[in-house]
Design a protein around this motif. Structure first.
Motif, PDB file in Angstrom:
ATOM      1  N   LYS A 182       0.834  -1.210   0.000  1.00 13.52           N
ATOM      2  CA  LYS A 182       0.000   0.000   0.000  1.00 13.52           C
ATOM      3  C   LYS A 182       0.865   1.256   0.000  1.00 13.52           C
ATOM      4  O   LYS A 182       0.582   2.219  -0.730  1.00 13.52           O
ATOM      5  CB  LYS A 182      -0.917   0.002   1.222  1.00 13.52           C
ATOM      6  N   ILE A 183       1.904   1.270   0.819  1.00 19.81           N
ATOM      7  CA  ILE A 183       2.797   2.431   0.894  1.00 19.81           C
ATOM      8  C   ILE A 183       3.395   2.725  -0.490  1.00 19.81           C
ATOM      9  O   ILE A 183       3.413   3.871  -0.951  1.00 19.81           O
ATOM     10  CB  ILE A 183       3.930   2.166   1.919  1.00 19.81           C
ATOM     11  N   GLY A 184       3.862   1.660  -1.136  1.00 23.30           N
ATOM     12  CA  GLY A 184       4.426   1.825  -2.470  1.00 23.30           C
ATOM     13  C   GLY A 184       3.417   2.364  -3.461  1.00 23.30           C
ATOM     14  O   GLY A 184       3.723   3.249  -4.273  1.00 23.30           O
ATOM     15  N   TYR A 185       2.212   1.849  -3.385  1.00 21.91           N
ATOM     16  CA  TYR A 185       1.155   2.311  -4.292  1.00 21.91           C
ATOM     17  C   TYR A 185       0.866   3.801  -4.091  1.00 21.91           C
ATOM     18  O   TYR A 185       0.756   4.568  -5.057  1.00 21.91           O
ATOM     19  CB  TYR A 185      -0.115   1.487  -4.057  1.00 21.91           C
ATOM     20  N   LEU A 186       0.757   4.211  -2.837  1.00 18.17           N
ATOM     21  CA  LEU A 186       0.433   5.617  -2.545  1.00 18.17           C
ATOM     22  C   LEU A 186       1.503   6.548  -3.099  1.00 18.17           C
ATOM     23  O   LEU A 186       1.201   7.580  -3.699  1.00 18.17           O
ATOM     24  CB  LEU A 186       0.292   5.825  -1.028  1.00 18.17           C
ATOM     25  N   ILE A 187       2.753   6.166  -2.889  1.00 18.48           N
ATOM     26  CA  ILE A 187       3.843   7.060  -3.308  1.00 18.48           C
ATOM     27  C   ILE A 187       4.074   6.968  -4.815  1.00 18.48           C
ATOM     28  O   ILE A 187       4.149   7.986  -5.508  1.00 18.48           O
ATOM     29  CB  ILE A 187       5.126   6.730  -2.514  1.00 18.48           C
ATOM     30  N   ASN A 188       4.177   5.735  -5.321  1.00 20.21           N
ATOM     31  CA  ASN A 188       4.597   5.574  -6.717  1.00 20.21           C
ATOM     32  C   ASN A 188       3.453   5.731  -7.715  1.00 20.21           C
ATOM     33  O   ASN A 188       3.647   6.262  -8.810  1.00 20.21           O
ATOM     34  CB  ASN A 188       5.257   4.208  -6.902  1.00 20.21           C
ATOM     35  N   GLU A 189       2.272   5.286  -7.354  1.00 18.34           N
ATOM     36  CA  GLU A 189       1.150   5.360  -8.299  1.00 18.34           C
ATOM     37  C   GLU A 189       0.339   6.637  -8.130  1.00 18.34           C
ATOM     38  O   GLU A 189      -0.117   7.220  -9.109  1.00 18.34           O
ATOM     39  CB  GLU A 189       0.220   4.157  -8.119  1.00 18.34           C
ATOM     40  N   LEU A 190       0.130   7.038  -6.884  1.00 18.34           N
ATOM     41  CA  LEU A 190      -0.784   8.162  -6.652  1.00 18.34           C
ATOM     42  C   LEU A 190      -0.056   9.468  -6.357  1.00 18.34           C
ATOM     43  O   LEU A 190      -0.703  10.513  -6.254  1.00 18.34           O
ATOM     44  CB  LEU A 190      -1.749   7.837  -5.507  1.00 18.34           C
ATOM     45  N   GLY A 191       1.254   9.429  -6.191  1.00 15.95           N
ATOM     46  CA  GLY A 191       1.987  10.679  -6.026  1.00 15.95           C
ATOM     47  C   GLY A 191       1.922  11.292  -4.639  1.00 15.95           C
ATOM     48  O   GLY A 191       2.174  12.495  -4.477  1.00 15.95           O
ATOM     49  N   PHE A 192       1.579  10.478  -3.615  1.00 13.86           N
ATOM     50  CA  PHE A 192       1.649  10.990  -2.247  1.00 13.86           C
ATOM     51  C   PHE A 192       3.082  11.426  -1.961  1.00 13.86           C
ATOM     52  O   PHE A 192       4.044  10.827  -2.444  1.00 13.86           O
ATOM     53  CB  PHE A 192       1.248   9.909  -1.237  1.00 13.86           C
ATOM     54  N   ASP A 193       3.244  12.465  -1.144  1.00 19.32           N
ATOM     55  CA  ASP A 193       4.579  12.963  -0.810  1.00 19.32           C
ATOM     56  C   ASP A 193       5.288  12.063   0.186  1.00 19.32           C
ATOM     57  O   ASP A 193       6.514  11.987   0.201  1.00 19.32           O
ATOM     58  CB  ASP A 193       4.467  14.386  -0.259  1.00 19.32           C
TER      59      ASP A 193
END
Lengths: 337, 337
Positions: A182-193
């Motif tokens: 999930k962490i990877g998805y948020l940062i890499n796919e959705l652009g979370f900071d």
């Protein structure tokens, strides 16, 4: 047509629900009356708020009754219409039974446009969870450019939309979620900071402090409990806290006790506002229009975790409390004909 | 002029402050510089929020320093003016020292009209406590005709104005206070619909339920703790909770722990908003104008509990935490000349 199947609340859960709280029963396929529709269920939405309805307790929606069929948000296809507004074959979204077939009053459902996006999105990004993110963040949170937005349950159906809308508004976005995937998805796919794995973090406060060097202006709370306590300790003056869910507490048998927030609300002039999506019913068209526009423009991504087969509905529901889903948890019952 | 006297923070309190935390020191009378005023203190306001400033802890106002003079809101008379905007003899209100004489920058104080109302009211109904009631209730609470407003600390300086404004707006008003004298005052003098003595009540929830047959639409919270827990359990859908003070907790050495409110905020779509009066600084003229109008029209009553003598200031302050004051607690230091 053959026989119908329905999922019944067999018993009320103590603490964490189990599959024993549900039973699947066969029943005749109902006949629609004047003004009603017979629907064939295509997708079932399982949602954390339904846990509350399994208790015999007054809340914003009435409790499910033991021995009766469970109801929720579904995407369905009209099989027979006794209403002028609908035709056989229409795809609709709205509340109906956890069943292969349901009858509903026509006013209970809304037609959806299957050409706009996959029909399942009427239960996710273009449905209740997308609207919950949209109104909770924009109406209560009111993000401004350069502010810091923290969202818990960030990889869930609501949280991932909250974070993306906050990015569209120019905010720094920090997610809290429960797996490395999930962490990877948020940062890499959705652009979370930044994103924090609360399950492996040894010091969530320190990690939050690092991820939010300018403090927290908006905390979109989906989970409650000690995670929320940690975030609230970092709020800035005039912070806003849309309180959307408390999934960490839904299966607790004890009263939810923790540090009282009121002193902190005074010190930092914080607004904390609970809401449910029904509060915004009159503004759904506005929300859906904007979400659909961002979606077709490619500015908004979504994830759905789709389990196949009607009989797996209870299991999909139970998985919500284990944090199994990335994005919206759905059950696919059938393809449209 | 002779010698000045000042009240110094001698030590930081553990839990409940005592008179040993204060000392009175003599010092020379200061000389105003260019742009400053020399003030002679007439009335000193002692306020619960000052307890927070006695701790060495970041908050919305910086902490008092040990060995330094305590400051707060005072009504004073100009003795010497080195500012064009003020003349000797003017009566002013603003922040200055707990001292017989202070120098202040002219911009720190505001002239008051001694013909409008007794000058002490610039520290009560026409000052910070009146404004706190006005903006907290009207901006956050937004009472509507027929709604039920509960106010805790109801016989205090803020609470009694909250209740009266709520009545002016057509609400049902229920006060919570700590003595039979206060309860009688609220009902008989101020026209509260009901009032509950939390010190003698054997079941505050049951009494609240009886006093609020239609539930609670606004809870104006001055006290926090278990009293607030009890009120919050009775909120209606879309209730508003201005959080103004938590006096029950200011002397606690433990973290303030209790039932978390977030679940309840979701269930009833409740808005809870902390605030301090500084949030509304730009709107003070509006508030004072309206409060003064109600006052001269006889629509608003106020009470002041005035202790005589500068040396009694610490004792007057300590009395706040024993709930000794009905209305605004003030210290009279001198008459205007």
């Amino acid at each position: 047509m053959q026989v119908n199947k329905q999922i019944i609340l067999a018993s009320r859960p103590q603490a964490m629900p189990t599959s024993a709280n549900f039973s699947i029963e066969e029943s005749p396929i109902p006949q629609p009356k004047e003004g009603e529709l017979l629907l064939r269920t295509l997708y079932i939405s399982v949602d954390p708020y339904m846990r509350g309805r399994m208790n015999d307790r007054k809340s914003y929606v009435p409790p499910f009754q033991v021995g009766e069929v469970i109801t929720g948000g579904n995407v369905s296809q009209v099989v027979e219409s006794e209403s002028d507004g609908f035709q056989k074959g229409d795809i609709v979204v709205g509340n109906s039974n956890w069943a292969l077939y349901s009858t509903v009053k026509a006013a209970q459902v809304t037609k959806i446009n299957p050409d706009l996006a996959p029909i399942s999105t009427a239960l996710s990004v273009l449905g209740m969870t997308g609207l919950t993110a949209y109104f909770g963040l924009l109406d209560i949170g009111q993000p401004k450019e350069g502010e810091t937005v923290v969202v818990s349950g960030a990889a869930g159906a609501v949280g991932m939309i909250v974070g993306q809308i906050a990015k569209l508004k120019g905010a720094r976005v920090v997610g809290i979620a429960g797996s490395e995937e999930k962490i990877g998805y948020l940062i890499n796919e959705l652009g979370f900071d930044a994103a924090i794995n609360y399950k492996t973090s040894s010091d969530i406060t320190a990690e939050l402090r690092q991820a939010c060097p300018n403090g927290v202006d908006i905390y979109f709370d989906n989970v409650g409990g000690s995670i929320s306590d940690a975030v609230l300790n970092l709020v800035n003056k005039h912070a806003r806290v849309p309180v959307c869910g408390q999934i960490s507490m839904y299966n607790s048998e004890q009263v939810d006790v923790g540090p009282r927030v009121q002193g902190l609300l005074i010190t930092y002039s914080v607004l904390m506002k609970g809401f449910t999506i029904g509060d915004y019913a009159s503004r759904f068209p506005e929300g859906i229009t904007q979400l659909a526009q961002w979606l077709v423009e490619g500015k908004l991504k979504y994830a759905e975790n789709i389990v196949d087969g009607f009989e797996n509905t209870p299991q999909a529901f139970l998985g919500l409390f284990a944090g199994e889903n990335l994005g919206k948890q759905l059950v696919k019952v059938a393809d449209p004909s």
